[in-house]
Motif scaffolding. Structure first.
Motif, PDB file in Angstrom:
ATOM      1  N   VAL A  17      44.675  39.382  31.562  1.00 45.40           N
ATOM      2  CA  VAL A  17      45.578  39.574  32.593  1.00 45.40           C
ATOM      3  C   VAL A  17      46.886  40.090  32.310  1.00 45.40           C
ATOM      4  O   VAL A  17      47.726  40.506  33.653  1.00 45.40           O
ATOM      5  CB  VAL A  17      45.232  38.165  33.683  1.00 45.40           C
ATOM      6  N   LEU A  80      50.069  32.317  31.864  1.00 45.66           N
ATOM      7  CA  LEU A  80      49.247  33.328  31.862  1.00 45.66           C
ATOM      8  C   LEU A  80      48.049  32.380  30.794  1.00 45.66           C
ATOM      9  O   LEU A  80      47.096  33.012  30.740  1.00 45.66           O
ATOM     10  CB  LEU A  80      49.001  34.078  32.173  1.00 45.66           C
ATOM     11  N   ALA A 119      48.399  30.987  36.738  1.00 46.95           N
ATOM     12  CA  ALA A 119      47.102  31.681  36.251  1.00 46.95           C
ATOM     13  C   ALA A 119      46.132  30.056  36.547  1.00 46.95           C
ATOM     14  O   ALA A 119      45.447  29.795  35.570  1.00 46.95           O
ATOM     15  CB  ALA A 119      46.942  32.754  35.490  1.00 46.95           C
ATOM     16  N   SER A 121      42.730  30.286  38.485  1.00 39.18           N
ATOM     17  CA  SER A 121      40.763  30.467  38.230  1.00 39.18           C
ATOM     18  C   SER A 121      39.687  30.229  39.550  1.00 39.18           C
ATOM     19  O   SER A 121      40.205  29.362  40.390  1.00 39.18           O
ATOM     20  CB  SER A 121      40.066  29.923  37.338  1.00 39.18           C
ATOM     21  N   ARG A 172      50.416  28.833  42.810  1.00 36.47           N
ATOM     22  CA  ARG A 172      49.244  28.958  42.262  1.00 36.47           C
ATOM     23  C   ARG A 172      47.919  30.283  42.555  1.00 36.47           C
ATOM     24  O   ARG A 172      47.760  30.595  43.622  1.00 36.47           O
ATOM     25  CB  ARG A 172      48.309  27.634  41.888  1.00 36.47           C
ATOM     26  N   VAL A 228      46.215  42.244  39.758  1.00 37.42           N
ATOM     27  CA  VAL A 228      46.204  41.086  39.752  1.00 37.42           C
ATOM     28  C   VAL A 228      47.814  40.789  39.355  1.00 37.42           C
ATOM     29  O   VAL A 228      48.397  40.216  39.700  1.00 37.42           O
ATOM     30  CB  VAL A 228      45.749  40.284  38.584  1.00 37.42           C
ATOM     31  N   VAL A 232      50.758  38.852  41.551  1.00 37.06           N
ATOM     32  CA  VAL A 232      51.945  38.443  40.788  1.00 37.06           C
ATOM     33  C   VAL A 232      53.306  38.344  40.432  1.00 37.06           C
ATOM     34  O   VAL A 232      54.261  37.655  41.170  1.00 37.06           O
ATOM     35  CB  VAL A 232      51.498  37.897  39.355  1.00 37.06           C
TER      36      VAL A 232
END
Length: 453
Positions: A17, A80, A119, A121, A172, A228, A232
């Motif tokens: 990531v 991360l 990060a 999930s 988040r 991703v 962010v």
């Protein structure tokens, strides 16, 4: 859009990531100073050149103190960092992921940093949904998964952290499986393991697999690391708060099988899980039952909140991202950091262990065949175990010879000798002794060949 930060700390910046986030920072916020935190900072690679690295092990008891220099003068933290291996070492994973996250929060609060992007999930969501879930779906996770349980614990820590620090903006993001070509090493180490031959992955990449067994009702989403990274940046620059699902479109069993050109064969999910448990227990596959549950029981995610509030949407479909990953798996791709497989010594260790298992089991196969020929009672059971172990360890090497299209004596004679050894072992007598002796000669020849090349 609010004012962009001037200095950002990225924990886990060298990971899968992390690479997507670093590329997005370089493309969208080129003037921001990036401070990277990881255990083993990369020494080469264009995306790492602008990063000021701090080597910190988040599992260490003094991690918060060690993070202080990295946090100094920063405007925001992108957390991360995630340890996923060893997959069965829950004590270490708890120290690295739960206590490590607490250390990050402690260090950033002490440094006066007022923005966090974390990060989370897909693994925090409870099973049982019949449609894609939004961010308010129960976040009790999968009880069988160490990874899921720890992610849920960190979410609760964040809840308390927000109450104690209302001045800090906490966002988040909850991604599905994050993939790219360079994620191949990580995916293989988590789900496949050393006994899954490269030849099979090449067949899948080339869409030459006729059928693909899958648990009935399977639904998967992927998201590319670069998408991703874009999410962010949006969370960071918009100073977003709250939780956001991050995923591309969903694939059903037919679409998953179509990735490899196969026809899906749907199996009872309970049966598949029992098979996974048995294979995992025997270390034939890397995936644990907990990781299997996260992959198959976690609900699909609705990403409308990220689209509506952040203006985010994936630029790559789940299909295109999965195909990129599959190509990386077939080619044995790695990234440029230790966290993505660069200079991975474990692959060499695994090959050596597989070779050792092959050699030892072949000796035991021959010895038990000899004992059985002499009339030793009950020798057939250890002979069967030795033969099965030898076949499992030798299959990847045999497939590698096929892939290389070798036509030397070992490549041509070994398959016949193996079949003869298996066939004669079923009947007993002196024939399997002779057959395993031939296999010993072929193995010695192969080892000499490897030493020369």
């Amino acid at each position: 859009m609010t004012a962009a930060p001037t200095r950002v700390v990225v924990t886990g910046a060298s990971g899968n990531v992390g690479s997507g986030v670093l590329r997005a920072l370089a493309a969208q916020l080129p003037d921001v100073e990036v401070v990277g935190v990881c255990r083993r900072p990369p020494t080469e690679g264009a995306i790492y050149e602008r990063v000021r690295w701090h080597a910190v092990d988040l599992s260490a008891p003094d991690a918060a103190a060690r993070l202080a220099p990295a946090m100094q003068g920063a405007d925001a933290v992108i957390h991360l960092a995630l340890a996923v291996r060893p997959v069965r070492d829950e004590e270490y994973l708890y120290r690295a992921n739960v206590l490590g996250s607490q250390a990050v929060l402690t260090a950033m609060a002490s440094a006066g940093i007022d923005q966090l992007v974390y990060a989370s999930s897909l693994g925090i969501y409870a099973a049982g949904a019949t449609a894609p879930v939004r961010e308010d779906w129960p976040d009790t996770g999968q009880a069988t998964s160490i990874y899921s349980r720890h992610k849920v614990v960190v979410e609760r820590i964040l809840d308390q952290f927000e109450l104690e620090h209302p001045e800090i903006a906490v966002a988040r993001f909850r991604p599905t499986v994050v993939v790219q070509r360079e994620a191949a090493w990580l995916i293989r180490s988590l789900y496949l393991g050393p006994f899954i031959p490269r030849t099979l992955l090449e067949l899948m990449r080339d869409r030459r697999l006729p059928v693909l067994p899958l648990p009935a009702g399977l639904g998967l989403q992927f998201v590319h690391a670069d998408d991703v990274g874009d999410a962010v940046i949006r969370l960071l620059t918009q100073r977003a708060e709250g939780s956001f699902n991050v995923a591309a479109d969903a694939l059903d069993t037919r679409e998953v099988a179509a990735l490899v050109g196969a026809r899906p064969v749907e199996l009872n999910p309970g049966l598949v899980r029992r098979m996974v448990s048995a294979l995992s227990g025997a270390r034939v596959v890397a995936v644990t039952p907990g990781w299997y549950d996260v992959a198959t029981n976690t609900p699909l995610m609705d990403t409308s909140k990220a689209r509506d509030e952040l203006g985010w949407e994936p630029t790559r479909s789940s299909t295109s991202s999965a195909l990129e990953l599959l190509d990386g798996l077939a080619e044995g791709a790695t990234g440029l950091s230790a966290a993505t497989g660069r200079d991975d010594k474990s692959a060499t260790v695994i090959r050596e262990r597989v070779q050792r298992a092959h050699d030892v089991s072949l000796l035991l196969w021959g010895a038990t065949a000899f004992a059985r020929a002499l009339g030793v009672r009950h020798a057939w059971a250890p002979q069967a175990v030795a033969a099965a172990t030898n076949l499992a360890a030798g299959t990847p090497m045999a497939l590698e010879r096929v892939r290389e299209r070798r036509r030397d004596p070992v490549a041509l004679i070994a398959p016949v000798a193996v079949m003869a050894a298996v066939g004669t072992s079923l009947r007993g007598g002196w024939a399997p002794v002779a057959a395993t002796a031939v296999l010993q000669l072929l193995n010695a020849s192969e080892r000499r060949r490897a030493a020369v090349t």
